[in-house]
Scaffold this active site. Structure first.
Site, mmCIF file in Angstrom:
data_model
loop_
_atom_site.group_PDB
_atom_site.id
_atom_site.type_symbol
_atom_site.label_atom_id
_atom_site.label_comp_id
_atom_site.label_asym_id
_atom_site.label_seq_id
_atom_site.Cartn_x
_atom_site.Cartn_y
_atom_site.Cartn_z
ATOM 1 N N GLY A 54 29.886 38.438 36.106
ATOM 2 C CA GLY A 54 31.226 38.368 36.659
ATOM 3 C C GLY A 54 32.176 38.179 35.497
ATOM 4 O O GLY A 54 31.989 37.276 34.664
ATOM 5 N N ALA A 55 33.187 39.054 35.413
ATOM 6 C CA ALA A 55 34.051 39.047 34.231
ATOM 7 C C ALA A 55 34.637 37.670 33.906
ATOM 8 O O ALA A 55 34.566 37.216 32.758
ATOM 9 C CB ALA A 55 35.171 40.084 34.401
ATOM 10 N N ARG A 96 28.357 42.225 25.860
ATOM 11 C CA ARG A 96 28.608 43.241 26.890
ATOM 12 C C ARG A 96 29.941 43.911 26.576
ATOM 13 O O ARG A 96 30.926 43.230 26.276
ATOM 14 C CB ARG A 96 28.624 42.645 28.297
ATOM 15 N N ASP A 246 36.568 44.616 36.252
ATOM 16 C CA ASP A 246 36.260 44.154 34.898
ATOM 17 C C ASP A 246 37.295 44.582 33.870
ATOM 18 O O ASP A 246 37.379 43.982 32.807
ATOM 19 C CB ASP A 246 34.877 44.673 34.491
ATOM 20 N N ASN A 256 34.862 48.923 37.555
ATOM 21 C CA ASN A 256 34.129 47.915 38.324
ATOM 22 C C ASN A 256 32.691 48.376 38.465
ATOM 23 O O ASN A 256 32.313 49.456 37.998
ATOM 24 C CB ASN A 256 34.788 47.698 39.692
ATOM 25 N N LYS A 257 31.887 47.572 39.128
ATOM 26 C CA LYS A 257 30.464 47.856 39.259
ATOM 27 C C LYS A 257 30.224 49.265 39.788
ATOM 28 O O LYS A 257 30.949 49.770 40.619
ATOM 29 C CB LYS A 257 29.829 46.829 40.203
#
Length: 356
Positions: A54-55, A96, A246, A256-257
């Protein structure tokens, strides 16, 4: 039932300020285990392997990680301390590539370090300044999430069916979450939302994390396979889509995901509002559009073997496993930050929101 948003702190500093304590999210929902990270290397490994994810939570963990790292250096001079800090900051930044909060939090720590160098700094005083900044990043995130939730709630009505993707909840932040914050605040007001959570393949954050978190909080949640989003929209069960983010590019494109952009396309087709809940810290005005966002690609094992007793694909098969995708600004109804609701034109309104 417990209220997860109020009781679980997924990232925090230990009482003696010597370690970072995280909820190991890779073990959920089967096991709720907190782990103690005592080195910068431990924190890097936890971020890379998604123990903390989670950002916002990544940013908090990185801030704590660089602090405990320099604290344990036992540096003999401010110069040695600064050199060590720089190495650790760059090391954690390599964990990341997509979540802008990681770099934002580390840059804040560096600014605090530089500010503490004025006058005749003492090492212990510098360390205390870094600890305060890391704690402030966590506290501010809690306040930001609550504000996002309140703004988003003004766009929703009681009894709505809401689709969400991945996990943008309490365990991905300091508290409340981003996309799930209005769900928690709505529960307190008796809004009785019906939440539909996509499983979020291949890492199943929706199934393992969002479904667990919401069910623990006593919220009506239904788990879906990712490819079921269209049918529930067509059946009239969804009145809004809420997702986290993100990174937000200057033109309003969002990362995003993986799978988020497909849901946005479906929402556009069915005329369902698609809302992105994002702290202003995720806005990257140096990134012109989504094409400039670096997308992390992860290992084949996550697709072929991770969740299976036996491999679920032919041995040696080629795979493509991007962790994120980019949703075009044209598909986004509004971007909701702690400062308020941003609507098109994003190019101008994102600049204005960051000036506040």
């Amino acid at each position: 039932m417990i209220n997860t948003a109020n009781t679980i702190q997924s990232v925090k500093l230990s009482e003696d300020n010597d370690a970072v304590i995280i909820l190991n999210q890779t073990l959920l929902p089967g096991q709720k285990k907190f782990e103690t990270l005592t080195t910068t290397e431990d924190v890097w490994e936890a971020i890379v392997h998604l123990k903390v994810r989670g950002a916002p939570a990544i940013g908090i963990a990185a801030a704590y990680g660089v602090y405990i790292g320099v604290k344990k250096m036992n540096a003999e001079s401010v110069r040695d301390l600064y050199d060590g800090f720089t190495k650790m900051k760059n090391y954690l930044a390599s964990s990341r590539p997509t979540a802008v909060n990681l770099f934002w939090a580390l840059d804040r720590m560096e600014k605090r370090f530089n500010h503490s160098l004025k006058g005749e700094p003492i090492i212990d005083e510098i360390l205390e300044e870094l600890r305060k900044e890391a704690e402030l990043i966590r506290l501010e995130d809690e306040q930001v999430c609550e504000a996002i939730g309140k703004h988003t709630l003004t766009l929703l009505k009681p009894g709505m069916g809401i689709l969400t993707h991945c996990n943008a909840g309490a365990i991905a932040t300091a508290k409340y979450g981003t996309a799930l914050a209005p769900i928690y605040l709505g529960k307190q007001k008796g809004y009785d939302f019906r939440v539909y959570a996509g499983e979020t393949r291949p890492l199943l954050q929706g199934a393992r994390l969002t479904a667990w978190e919401l069910s623990e909080a006593g919220i009506d949640v239904t788990l879906l396979c990712d490819n079921m989003a269209s049918i529930v929209m067509n059946e009239g069960k969804i009145q809004a889509v809420l997702v986290g983010c993100d990174r937000v590019a200057a033109n309003g494109d969002t990362a995003n995901k993986i799978g988020t952009s497909g849901i946005a396309i479906l929402a556009k087709h069915y005329n369902i509002p698609f809302y992105v809940c994002a702290p202003t810290s995720t806005i990257d005005l140096t990134c012109e559009n989504g094409d400039e966002i670096l997308i992390e690609e992860r290992s084949a094992e996550e697709i072929t073997t991770k969740w299976y007793v036996e491999p679920m694909a032919p041995k040696g098969i080629k795979t493509y496993n991007p962790a994120f995708d980019v949703t075009s600004h044209e598909l986004i109804t509004a971007i909701i930050t702690e400062e308020g609701i941003i609507k098109p034109s994003y190019q101008e309104n994102l600049k204005n929101i960051q000036k506040r």
